[in-house]
Design a protein around this motif. Structure first.
Motif, PDB file in Angstrom:
ATOM      1  N   ASN A 220      45.831  55.209  83.024  1.00  8.32           N
ATOM      2  CA  ASN A 220      44.787  55.026  84.027  1.00  8.32           C
ATOM      3  C   ASN A 220      43.709  56.099  84.011  1.00  8.32           C
ATOM      4  OD1 ASN A 220      46.738  56.831  84.845  1.00  8.32           O
ATOM      5  ND2 ASN A 220      46.907  56.060  86.924  1.00  8.32           N
ATOM      6  N   VAL A 221      43.919  57.222  83.330  1.00 11.85           N
ATOM      7  CA  VAL A 221      42.877  58.253  83.300  1.00 11.85           C
ATOM      8  C   VAL A 221      42.525  58.725  81.887  1.00 11.85           C
ATOM      9  CG1 VAL A 221      43.340  59.122  85.619  1.00 11.85           C
ATOM     10  CG2 VAL A 221      44.563  60.102  83.691  1.00 11.85           C
TER      11      VAL A 221
ATOM     12  N   ASN B   9      44.095  55.381  91.166  1.00 13.05           N
ATOM     13  CA  ASN B   9      44.397  54.382  92.181  1.00 13.05           C
ATOM     14  C   ASN B   9      45.481  53.432  91.681  1.00 13.05           C
ATOM     15  OD1 ASN B   9      42.392  55.505  93.737  1.00 13.05           O
ATOM     16  ND2 ASN B   9      40.866  53.959  93.248  1.00 13.05           N
TER      17      ASN B   9
ATOM     18  N   ASN C 213      35.967  66.793  84.736  1.00  8.27           N
ATOM     19  CA  ASN C 213      36.314  66.167  86.015  1.00  8.27           C
ATOM     20  C   ASN C 213      37.411  66.980  86.696  1.00  8.27           C
ATOM     21  OD1 ASN C 213      36.975  64.529  88.159  1.00  8.27           O
ATOM     22  ND2 ASN C 213      37.184  62.664  86.945  1.00  8.27           N
TER      23      ASN C 213
ATOM     24  N   LEU D  44      38.390  57.033  86.327  1.00  8.17           N
ATOM     25  CA  LEU D  44      38.007  58.186  87.143  1.00  8.17           C
ATOM     26  C   LEU D  44      39.047  58.521  88.196  1.00  8.17           C
ATOM     27  CD1 LEU D  44      34.250  57.304  87.726  1.00  8.17           C
ATOM     28  CD2 LEU D  44      35.126  59.190  86.343  1.00  8.17           C
ATOM     29  N   THR D  45      39.897  57.572  88.505  1.00  7.60           N
ATOM     30  CA  THR D  45      40.868  57.783  89.576  1.00  7.60           C
ATOM     31  C   THR D  45      42.243  57.335  89.121  1.00  7.60           C
ATOM     32  OG1 THR D  45      40.609  55.575  90.507  1.00  7.60           O
ATOM     33  CG2 THR D  45      39.074  57.261  91.268  1.00  7.60           C
TER      34      THR D  45
ATOM     35  N   ASN E   6      39.036  66.424  89.224  1.00  8.09           N
ATOM     36  CA  ASN E   6      40.133  65.601  89.738  1.00  8.09           C
ATOM     37  C   ASN E   6      41.329  65.583  88.800  1.00  8.09           C
ATOM     38  OD1 ASN E   6      38.709  64.819  92.040  1.00  8.09           O
ATOM     39  ND2 ASN E   6      37.740  63.110  90.988  1.00  8.09           N
TER      40      ASN E   6
ATOM     41  N   GLN F 234      45.674  57.461 101.748  1.00  3.02           N
ATOM     42  CA  GLN F 234      45.863  58.349 100.609  1.00  3.02           C
ATOM     43  C   GLN F 234      45.104  59.670 100.751  1.00  3.02           C
ATOM     44  OE1 GLN F 234      44.718  56.685  96.820  1.00  3.02           O
ATOM     45  NE2 GLN F 234      45.425  58.444  95.656  1.00  3.02           N
ATOM     46  N   MET F 235      43.825  59.606 101.083  1.00  8.30           N
ATOM     47  CA  MET F 235      43.020  60.820 101.137  1.00  8.30           C
ATOM     48  C   MET F 235      43.468  61.742 102.268  1.00  8.30           C
ATOM     49  SD  MET F 235      40.851  62.700  99.729  1.00  8.30           S
ATOM     50  CE  MET F 235      40.275  61.555  98.472  1.00  8.30           C
TER      51      MET F 235
ATOM     52  N   ASN G 126      37.017  49.135  91.544  1.00  4.53           N
ATOM     53  CA  ASN G 126      36.786  50.466  90.975  1.00  4.53           C
ATOM     54  C   ASN G 126      37.726  50.664  89.789  1.00  4.53           C
ATOM     55  OD1 ASN G 126      35.627  53.008  90.751  1.00  4.53           O
ATOM     56  ND2 ASN G 126      37.096  53.959  92.125  1.00  4.53           N
TER      57      ASN G 126
ATOM     58  N   GLN H 170      32.225  59.372  90.374  1.00  2.00           N
ATOM     59  CA  GLN H 170      32.445  58.389  91.436  1.00  2.00           C
ATOM     60  C   GLN H 170      32.397  56.960  90.918  1.00  2.00           C
ATOM     61  OE1 GLN H 170      33.280  59.472  94.515  1.00  2.00           O
ATOM     62  NE2 GLN H 170      33.148  61.524  93.622  1.00  2.00           N
TER      63      GLN H 170
END
Length: 532
Positions: free
Chosen positions: A168-169, A56, A126, A53-54, A128, A409-410, A49, A184
């Motif tokens: 990263n974003v 991570n 987004n 978008l994340t 997030n 994490q979640m 992934n 996603q």
């Protein structure tokens, strides 16, 4: 017959993996010449992934290979990257970027004002990214001409430009790989960076090849292979056997791993001299056990940070005296209260709070209830479990029972935001994010929010964070940050433990050294010094 078929299948799969990403295959990939320069590194989770978008952590090893940002953070300053220049208007609400010309995404799409406009409009939608105000607070984006883009905000903020440094974003990805409303998945991994993702072999590795049309200086390595090795012991073994050339980052290497690795023949290592981030705990003032500030103070006095840093990090890390390490902008302030390890003080505060030691259980009680605290932590964070167990032991010495729970994490984030914790991990992010992002997020989807709202001076805290987040005046920013930090410190909401470091170990037959960047948690391929 079943056993024979199973063995044959295993051999086929092993050969396939070695041909794709392995370094020790007897028959190397015919497409690779003997002069092909390949760097093999590793990660604990698969890069399935690799999007913007994340946030991570596993992507930190590779996002810089494919994605680039408009601006970057180097040596405490913001410098050009895909944008060659930028400026603010007189109201500090319009940020204009002048873009580099001659840049293309690796799918052939031109990098220009229209593509940046599409990317930023997608990013700001987004939810997030609500904590990254420079992106989330964008009011509109305007393509002035082919290589000039203006970003409009409703109000000024001193830190908006910093938020465009997030590798990263805030990386620029081809407009062809995302679709509006889908936060996603991406259709592909396409950026403007020095490498192209060539293939991903599930359960084994991800392979990147050099972007031959890269607009910047060509990287040294023709290929970069990122091996998926979840177990720490297996990573060290792979380094020793030459299956990987380097292990990078505190998330993959503990100080125990580091000390073990550098004793091996042909293996060397390095620890960053600067600090990466602050290992920090949040105390929940909204929960009954910690609603009394005296109990939160007792916890602060009961924790021996020096013992933790010496025991868990062999003294490589230093105890944290403040939430942000020295050098973070606007944080050189005078605190009203400074607390050091003091067991007598901790016991005295607990006595004042009415908590009486039960000599039989070894824990304090009040009105028939034991002083038991729920201590949660994100299990994937380096040293989080070890630190939780060390703190549990220290708190037991003053009669506090800390029940520690590691979470994915979640779960950790969701439960933290809901306030289902007494103590939880919540580290700072370091470099260009400090202190603004940490403080701004405390009012949103962050475990701080429920704790802060329980304070009598929450309104003052909220007002001052919102005030410094809507100005570009240095004095106003300084005053606001000082007020917010003192309110948090006075109420013992944050409990900084130590200043973490990043680490690297490598095979000296392939690598001569590595230079840590100003953002050490992100791997930089350009900072690898190949062995001659």
């Amino acid at each position: 017959m079943k056993k024979i078929l199973s063995m044959l299948l295993s051999c086929v799969l092993l050969t396939f993996c070695l041909a794709g990403c392995g370094k020790n295959a007897e028959a190397p990939d015919a497409s690779q010449s003997s002069s092909t320069k390949v760097l093999t590194i590793c990660t604990a989770k698969e890069l399935d992934n690799l999007t913007t978008l994340t946030m991570n952590k596993e992507n930190n090893i590779a996002c810089g290979l494919v994605y680039e940002t408009l601006v970057a953070y180097e040596n405490g300053k913001i410098v050009p990257k895909l944008a060659e220049d930028w400026s603010w208007d007189e109201t500090n609400t319009v940020l204009t970027f002048k873009l580099h010309q001659g840049v293309t995404f690796t799918d052939g799409t031109e990098f220009n004002a229209e593509s940046v406009k599409a990317i930023l409009e997608f990013d700001r939608s987004n939810s997030n990214f609500s904590g990254i105000k420079g992106i989330y607070n964008i009011q509109s984006v305007e393509a002035i001409d082919k290589y000039t883009v203006a970003v409009h905000y409703e109000a000024p903020c001193f830190s908006y430009l910093n938020d465009f440094c997030f590798q990263n974003v805030a990386g620029m990805m081809s407009p062809k790989i995302f679709e509006g409303g889908n936060f996603q998945t991406f259709k592909d991994v396409v950026g403007t960076g020095p490498y192209v993702r060539d293939e991903i072999i599930s359960g084994d590795c991800t392979r990147f090849v050099r972007n031959e049309k890269y607009w910047g200086e060509a990287p040294y390595y023709d290929e970069v292979t990122v091996k998926y090795i979840p177990e720490a012991s297996s990573r060290l073994q792979a380094l020793q056997t030459g299956e990987v050339d380097m292990i990078y980052g505190a998330e993959l290497i503990t100080y125990d791993d580091y000390n073990q690795a550098i004793t091996l023949d042909g293996i060397a290592g390095k620890i960053n001299e600067g600090n990466t981030l602050t290992r920090n705990l949040v105390l929940n003032a909204a929960n009954p056990m910690l609603s009394d500030v005296k109990i939160r103070e007792a916890i602060a006095y009961a924790i021996n940070k020096q013992e933790i840093t010496e025991g868990l990090t062999y003294g490589y890390e230093t105890p944290a005296t403040t939430l942000f390490s020295k050098g973070a902008p606007y944080t050189e302030i005078k605190y009203k209260t400074m607390r050091k390890f003091d067991l007598d003080k901790a016991n005295s505060l607990l006595d004042e709070g009415g908590w009486v030691m039960n000599e039989k259980s070894g824990f304090r009680e009040k009105n028939g209830k034991a002083l038991t605290l729920s201590y949660t932590y994100w299990a994937d964070i380096s040293l989080a479990q070890e630190m939780a167990l060390a703190i549990k032991t220290q708190l037991a010495k003053v009669g506090i029972n800390a029940e520690t729970t590691g979470q994915d994490q979640m779960t950790w984030w969701t439960e933290g935001v809901a306030g289902n914790y007494d103590i939880t991990t919540w580290n700072t992010e370091g470099s260009y994010t400090e202190p603004h992002k940490f403080l701004q997020e405390t009012l949103g989807a962050d475990p701080h929010a429920v704790s802060l709202k329980a304070l009598s001076d929450f309104e003052d805290y909220s007002a001052t964070v919102n005030q410094f987040s809507t100005t570009a005046e240095p004095d106003a920013v300084q005053d606001g940050i000082a007020t917010a930090l003192n309110i948090s410190n006075d109420n013992v909401i944050d409990l900084p433990i130590s200043y973490s470091k990043d680490l690297v170990v490598y095979n000296t037959s392939k690598i001569a050294g590595y230079t840590f960047s100003s953002v050490p948690q992100f791997f930089d391929i350009n900072n690898v010094q190949p062995a001659q």
